[in-house]
Design a protein around this motif. Structure first.
Motif, PDB file in Angstrom:
ATOM      1  N   ALA A  70      30.798  38.468  33.454  1.00  0.00           N
ATOM      2  CA  ALA A  70      31.244  37.680  32.302  1.00  0.00           C
ATOM      3  C   ALA A  70      32.676  38.080  31.991  1.00  0.00           C
ATOM      4  CB  ALA A  70      30.346  37.934  31.092  1.00  0.00           C
ATOM      5  N   GLY A  71      33.435  37.166  31.395  1.00  0.00           N
ATOM      6  CA  GLY A  71      34.812  37.516  31.053  1.00  0.00           C
ATOM      7  C   GLY A  71      35.485  36.443  30.242  1.00  0.00           C
ATOM      8  N   PHE A  72      36.575  36.826  29.585  1.00  0.00           N
ATOM      9  CA  PHE A  72      37.366  35.863  28.828  1.00  0.00           C
ATOM     10  C   PHE A  72      38.828  36.293  28.817  1.00  0.00           C
ATOM     11  CE2 PHE A  72      36.428  39.073  25.702  1.00  0.00           C
ATOM     12  CZ  PHE A  72      37.509  39.081  24.827  1.00  0.00           C
ATOM     13  N   ALA A  73      39.726  35.313  28.675  1.00  0.00           N
ATOM     14  CA  ALA A  73      41.158  35.590  28.577  1.00  0.00           C
ATOM     15  C   ALA A  73      41.459  36.160  27.208  1.00  0.00           C
ATOM     16  CB  ALA A  73      41.955  34.306  28.816  1.00  0.00           C
ATOM     17  N   CYS A  74      42.305  37.180  27.168  1.00  0.00           N
ATOM     18  CA  CYS A  74      42.582  37.876  25.910  1.00  0.00           C
ATOM     19  C   CYS A  74      44.031  38.340  25.862  1.00  0.00           C
ATOM     20  CB  CYS A  74      41.641  39.080  25.788  1.00  0.00           C
ATOM     21  SG  CYS A  74      41.897  40.086  24.318  1.00  0.00           S
ATOM     22  N   GLN A  75      44.749  37.893  24.834  1.00  0.00           N
ATOM     23  CA  GLN A  75      46.103  38.402  24.647  1.00  0.00           C
ATOM     24  C   GLN A  75      46.151  39.423  23.511  1.00  0.00           C
ATOM     25  OE1 GLN A  75      47.540  34.330  23.229  1.00  0.00           O
ATOM     26  NE2 GLN A  75      48.960  35.699  22.199  1.00  0.00           N
ATOM     27  N   SER A  76      45.048  39.578  22.774  1.00  0.00           N
ATOM     28  CA  SER A  76      44.992  40.534  21.662  1.00  0.00           C
ATOM     29  C   SER A  76      44.425  41.854  22.165  1.00  0.00           C
ATOM     30  CB  SER A  76      44.123  39.985  20.529  1.00  0.00           C
ATOM     31  OG  SER A  76      44.664  38.780  20.048  1.00  0.00           O
ATOM     32  N   CYS A 120      44.272  32.922  34.359  1.00  0.00           N
ATOM     33  CA  CYS A 120      44.114  33.057  32.911  1.00  0.00           C
ATOM     34  C   CYS A 120      43.556  31.773  32.310  1.00  0.00           C
ATOM     35  CB  CYS A 120      45.444  33.416  32.268  1.00  0.00           C
ATOM     36  SG  CYS A 120      45.343  33.586  30.484  1.00  0.00           S
ATOM     37  N   ARG A 121      44.102  30.637  32.712  1.00  0.00           N
ATOM     38  CA  ARG A 121      43.632  29.347  32.183  1.00  0.00           C
ATOM     39  C   ARG A 121      42.153  29.123  32.498  1.00  0.00           C
ATOM     40  NH1 ARG A 121      48.666  27.900  34.151  1.00  0.00           N
ATOM     41  NH2 ARG A 121      50.188  27.399  32.545  1.00  0.00           N
ATOM     42  N   SER A 122      41.722  29.516  33.693  1.00  0.00           N
ATOM     43  CA  SER A 122      40.321  29.302  34.065  1.00  0.00           C
ATOM     44  C   SER A 122      39.391  30.181  33.238  1.00  0.00           C
ATOM     45  CB  SER A 122      40.120  29.544  35.567  1.00  0.00           C
ATOM     46  OG  SER A 122      40.259  30.911  35.887  1.00  0.00           O
ATOM     47  N   PHE A 123      39.853  31.347  32.796  1.00  0.00           N
ATOM     48  CA  PHE A 123      39.028  32.223  31.971  1.00  0.00           C
ATOM     49  C   PHE A 123      39.132  31.885  30.487  1.00  0.00           C
ATOM     50  CE2 PHE A 123      38.381  34.640  35.733  1.00  0.00           C
ATOM     51  CZ  PHE A 123      37.235  35.389  35.501  1.00  0.00           C
ATOM     52  N   ALA A 124      40.042  30.982  30.133  1.00  0.00           N
ATOM     53  CA  ALA A 124      40.182  30.566  28.734  1.00  0.00           C
ATOM     54  C   ALA A 124      39.276  29.393  28.394  1.00  0.00           C
ATOM     55  CB  ALA A 124      41.636  30.195  28.449  1.00  0.00           C
ATOM     56  N   VAL A 125      38.621  28.819  29.406  1.00  0.00           N
ATOM     57  CA  VAL A 125      37.750  27.662  29.211  1.00  0.00           C
ATOM     58  C   VAL A 125      36.351  28.144  28.853  1.00  0.00           C
ATOM     59  CG1 VAL A 125      36.731  25.649  30.329  1.00  0.00           C
ATOM     60  CG2 VAL A 125      39.093  26.278  30.806  1.00  0.00           C
ATOM     61  N   SER A 126      35.770  27.563  27.832  1.00  0.00           N
ATOM     62  CA  SER A 126      34.423  27.940  27.417  1.00  0.00           C
ATOM     63  C   SER A 126      33.384  27.152  28.201  1.00  0.00           C
ATOM     64  CB  SER A 126      34.251  27.682  25.922  1.00  0.00           C
ATOM     65  OG  SER A 126      32.969  28.056  25.499  1.00  0.00           O
ATOM     66  N   GLY A 127      32.335  27.852  28.629  1.00  0.00           N
ATOM     67  CA  GLY A 127      31.206  27.190  29.261  1.00  0.00           C
ATOM     68  C   GLY A 127      31.292  27.013  30.758  1.00  0.00           C
ATOM     69  N   PHE A 131      33.869  32.715  37.133  1.00  0.00           N
ATOM     70  CA  PHE A 131      34.009  33.567  38.312  1.00  0.00           C
ATOM     71  C   PHE A 131      33.895  32.796  39.634  1.00  0.00           C
ATOM     72  CE2 PHE A 131      33.524  36.771  35.145  1.00  0.00           C
ATOM     73  CZ  PHE A 131      34.205  37.869  35.647  1.00  0.00           C
ATOM     74  N   ALA A 132      33.759  31.468  39.563  1.00  0.00           N
ATOM     75  CA  ALA A 132      33.672  30.670  40.789  1.00  0.00           C
ATOM     76  C   ALA A 132      34.954  30.842  41.601  1.00  0.00           C
ATOM     77  CB  ALA A 132      33.459  29.199  40.444  1.00  0.00           C
ATOM     78  N   GLY A 133      34.819  31.338  42.815  1.00  0.00           N
ATOM     79  CA  GLY A 133      35.971  31.521  43.697  1.00  0.00           C
ATOM     80  C   GLY A 133      36.863  32.691  43.357  1.00  0.00           C
ATOM     81  N   VAL A 134      36.458  33.536  42.406  1.00  0.00           N
ATOM     82  CA  VAL A 134      37.282  34.680  41.988  1.00  0.00           C
ATOM     83  C   VAL A 134      36.778  35.945  42.682  1.00  0.00           C
ATOM     84  CG1 VAL A 134      37.993  36.123  40.040  1.00  0.00           C
ATOM     85  CG2 VAL A 134      37.813  33.641  39.763  1.00  0.00           C
ATOM     86  N   ASP A 135      37.666  36.611  43.410  1.00  0.00           N
ATOM     87  CA  ASP A 135      37.313  37.867  44.070  1.00  0.00           C
ATOM     88  C   ASP A 135      37.378  39.011  43.072  1.00  0.00           C
ATOM     89  OD1 ASP A 135      37.000  36.652  46.558  1.00  0.00           O
ATOM     90  OD2 ASP A 135      39.111  36.939  47.075  1.00  0.00           O
ATOM     91  N   TRP A 136      36.366  39.878  43.117  1.00  0.00           N
ATOM     92  CA  TRP A 136      36.373  41.055  42.250  1.00  0.00           C
ATOM     93  C   TRP A 136      35.558  42.168  42.892  1.00  0.00           C
ATOM     94  CZ3 TRP A 136      31.748  42.879  40.133  1.00  0.00           C
ATOM     95  CH2 TRP A 136      30.659  42.003  40.177  1.00  0.00           C
ATOM     96  N   THR A 137      35.833  43.375  42.443  1.00  0.00           N
ATOM     97  CA  THR A 137      35.078  44.543  42.870  1.00  0.00           C
ATOM     98  C   THR A 137      34.657  45.303  41.617  1.00  0.00           C
ATOM     99  OG1 THR A 137      37.125  45.819  43.067  1.00  0.00           O
ATOM    100  CG2 THR A 137      36.276  44.790  45.084  1.00  0.00           C
ATOM    101  N   PRO A 138      33.589  46.099  41.690  1.00  0.00           N
ATOM    102  CA  PRO A 138      33.158  46.854  40.508  1.00  0.00           C
ATOM    103  C   PRO A 138      34.153  47.961  40.162  1.00  0.00           C
ATOM    104  CG  PRO A 138      31.413  46.753  42.181  1.00  0.00           C
ATOM    105  CD  PRO A 138      32.671  46.265  42.820  1.00  0.00           C
ATOM    106  N   ALA A 139      34.478  48.079  38.888  1.00  0.00           N
ATOM    107  CA  ALA A 139      35.304  49.200  38.437  1.00  0.00           C
ATOM    108  C   ALA A 139      34.527  50.486  38.700  1.00  0.00           C
ATOM    109  CB  ALA A 139      35.635  49.049  36.955  1.00  0.00           C
ATOM    110  N   PRO A 140      35.217  51.588  38.992  1.00  0.00           N
ATOM    111  CA  PRO A 140      34.543  52.772  39.515  1.00  0.00           C
ATOM    112  C   PRO A 140      33.533  53.453  38.596  1.00  0.00           C
ATOM    113  CG  PRO A 140      36.851  53.224  39.067  1.00  0.00           C
ATOM    114  CD  PRO A 140      36.662  51.753  38.933  1.00  0.00           C
ATOM    115  N   VAL A 141      33.702  53.370  37.290  1.00  0.00           N
ATOM    116  CA  VAL A 141      32.781  54.075  36.393  1.00  0.00           C
ATOM    117  C   VAL A 141      31.734  53.133  35.820  1.00  0.00           C
ATOM    118  CG1 VAL A 141      32.574  55.449  34.282  1.00  0.00           C
ATOM    119  CG2 VAL A 141      34.497  55.839  35.841  1.00  0.00           C
ATOM    120  N   THR A 142      32.147  52.001  35.261  1.00  0.00           N
ATOM    121  CA  THR A 142      31.202  51.120  34.562  1.00  0.00           C
ATOM    122  C   THR A 142      30.653  50.006  35.430  1.00  0.00           C
ATOM    123  OG1 THR A 142      32.814  49.496  33.760  1.00  0.00           O
ATOM    124  CG2 THR A 142      32.538  51.526  32.459  1.00  0.00           C
TER     125      THR A 142
END
Length: 198
Positions: A70-76, A120-127, A131-142
């Protein structure tokens, strides 16, 4: 000498000088919502226009719960404390992603680079499936998603959540972090993405 040592030295000095070492806390301000029949103290559009002059970096805050990433764009987002290492981000109470991050109890702040405006724009959209087509790896601790191409990331555990009007203020203890030495940031200013030049 660390922060704790400097603080202890300052307290000893104040005690030796006969000065008070504790300050009475200020009374908490009375908080209340603006009633339906009252005018808000500041027009929301004007508030947004003026505060838009403050340029900020852009991040994507991610977490991994039982339903997946899960994720969202955040400038704050901001660093909060060096000792202990704490960061904070603000999220709207209406966010549908926040309950998943809160349930996970952990998050990763992915600091975006100059070429990551579309991400950023793709993560700013609700609903949408962000993560479609987004590459990611698990952060080492969490294990929170660390997005490919993000020039910096901060892996955190949630330590506190405070109310802030129509937003919540989430505080996280930094468990791990890293950054590329040579990277240009993605900036947000007056409703537009931009860059930084020297």
């Amino acid at each position: 000498m660390g922060h704790a040592g400097m603080a202890a030295t300052a307290v000893r000095h104040l005690r030796a000088a006969g000065a008070p070492t504790a300050v009475e806390p200020l009374p908490r301000p009375a908080l209340r919502a603006v009633g339906d029949d009252e005018r808000a103290p500041v027009d929301p559009g004007e508030f947004r226009r003026v505060l838009g002059h403050f340029a900020s970096g852009v991040t994507i805050v991610t977490a991994l719960d039982a339903d997946g990433p899960a994720g969202f764009a955040c400038q704050s987002f901001a660093s909060l404390s060096l000792d202990p290492p704490l960061v904070a981000f603000m999220v709207a109470r209406t966010s549908t992603t926040w309950p998943r991050i809160a349930a996970a109890g952990t998050f990763c702040v992915n600091v975006l680079g100059a070429d990551q405006g579309p991400l950023c724009r793709s993560f700013a959209v609700s609903g949408a499936d962000k993560f479609a087509g987004v590459d990611w790896t698990p952060a080492p601790v969490t294990g929170s998603p660390r997005l490919a191409g993000a020039p910096a990331w901060i892996d955190c555990a949630i330590t506190a959540v405070h109310t802030g009007g129509d937003h919540l203020i989430a505080v996280g203890r930094v468990e791990s972090l890293d950054a590329e030495e040579e990277s240009a940031p993605l900036l947000f200013h007056r409703g537009r993405f931009g860059g930084f030049s020297t």
